[in-house]
Design an enzyme around this catalytic site. Structure first.
Site, short mmCIF file in Angstrom:
data_model
loop_
_atom_site.label_atom_id
_atom_site.label_comp_id
_atom_site.label_asym_id
_atom_site.label_seq_id
_atom_site.Cartn_x
_atom_site.Cartn_y
_atom_site.Cartn_z
N ASP A 190 -0.40 4.99 1.03
CA ASP A 190 -0.77 5.92 2.09
C ASP A 190 -0.78 5.22 3.45
O ASP A 190 -1.47 4.22 3.64
CB ASP A 190 -2.14 6.52 1.81
CG ASP A 190 -2.13 7.40 0.58
OD1 ASP A 190 -1.45 8.43 0.61
OD2 ASP A 190 -2.79 7.05 -0.42
N LYS A 193 -10.89 -0.06 -1.89
CA LYS A 193 -10.81 -0.87 -0.68
C LYS A 193 -12.01 -0.55 0.22
O LYS A 193 -12.45 0.59 0.25
CB LYS A 193 -9.49 -0.58 0.04
CG LYS A 193 -8.25 -0.83 -0.82
CD LYS A 193 -6.98 -0.36 -0.14
CE LYS A 193 -5.77 -0.52 -1.06
NZ LYS A 193 -4.51 -0.08 -0.44
N SER A 229 -2.75 1.15 -4.46
CA SER A 229 -3.02 2.32 -3.65
C SER A 229 -4.38 2.93 -3.98
O SER A 229 -4.84 2.89 -5.12
CB SER A 229 -1.94 3.38 -3.90
OG SER A 229 -2.25 4.60 -3.26
N ASP A 232 -1.78 -0.92 6.33
CA ASP A 232 -1.90 -0.28 7.65
C ASP A 232 -3.34 -0.10 8.09
O ASP A 232 -3.63 -0.15 9.28
CB ASP A 232 -1.22 1.09 7.65
CG ASP A 232 -1.94 2.08 6.75
OD1 ASP A 232 -2.36 3.14 7.25
OD2 ASP A 232 -2.11 1.80 5.55
N ASP A 255 0.87 -1.17 0.00
CA ASP A 255 0.00 0.00 0.00
C ASP A 255 0.91 1.23 0.00
O ASP A 255 2.12 1.12 0.26
CB ASP A 255 -0.89 -0.04 1.25
CG ASP A 255 -1.77 1.19 1.38
OD1 ASP A 255 -2.31 1.66 0.37
OD2 ASP A 255 -1.89 1.70 2.51
#
Length: 218
Positions: free
Chosen positions: A9, A138, A105, A163, A7
């Site tokens: 960010d 997502k 992303s 994260d 990922d």
């Protein structure tokens, strides 16, 4: 392991505080009302999804106008400085020397390219995907599945590094083993964190040796 898919960010770039600051100000400046759960809801959405959501908060603009305005402000912030996470560049280079890397992303393509170029990491990734380029953001698995397709590998043979709650759910739904690197300010929900194969405190813990035993199911 066939590939490792990062990922962006919150994993490689400490961008969530910047996204929150920019979008919160944009909502306030254009007649909307930021809600207590807005930031957590936005994390993982693709551009069209979060732009539509900001309109639901009362922003008196069309979603495409909202998206252009916010992305322009983010690009301006990144041109001043890209807030890389500690150890991000070293981790990417360390793993790219040992195997194949991809990126999935929620950021727009414009920002992905700005960040990777500024960090000198563009050549480290064999494939990069923005969830603008797939039907759903997502927590749907679309971005990770597309990354695996572009890499030419089975997603079940990939490890994802995430994260956020929506990111963990997305990679897990794609069939990947997920390494969670929780952001201290925006930690994932316990049920999402429970989907992780491994939880590490920082990117320094990511080494080729820690991933080599992961194999695709027979």
């Amino acid at each position: 392991m066939d590939a490792c898919v990062f990922d962006l960010d919150g994993v490689l770039v400490d961008s969530e505080p910047v996204w929150e600051e920019v979008r919160r100000a944009f909502v306030a400046d254009h007649g909307g009302t930021w809600q207590p759960d807005t930031q957590s809801r936005l994390m993982g959405m693709n551009t069209s999804e979060w732009a539509a959501y900001l309109r639901e908060l009362g922003v008196r603009m069309e979603p495409d106008e909202i998206a252009r305005g916010v992305v322009a402000q983010m690009a301006a912030r990144y041109r001043d400085e890209v807030p890389l996470m500690p150890g991000a560049v070293a981790a990417v280079r360390r793993l790219s020397d040992a195997g194949t890397l991809g990126l999935a992303s929620s950021s727009p393509r414009q920002l992905i390219d700005v960040v990777l170029d500024a960090a000198g990491l563009t050549e480290c990734f064999a494939a990069t995907v923005s969830t603008e380029e797939v039907p759903r953001g997502k927590p749907a698995p679309d971005g990770y599945l597309e990354a695996a397709r572009r890499l030419g590998v089975d997603p079940r043979g990939c490890v994802a590094v995430e994260d956020s709650s929506n990111g963990l759910r997305s990679a897990h739904a794609a069939g990947m083993r997920v390494i969670a690197v929780p952001h201290p300010r925006y930690p994932p929900a316990p049920d999402a964190l429970a989907l992780a194969w491994r939880v590490v405190p920082a990117l320094d813990a990511l080494t080729p040796e820690s991933l080599t035993w992961v194999k695709s199911p027979d």
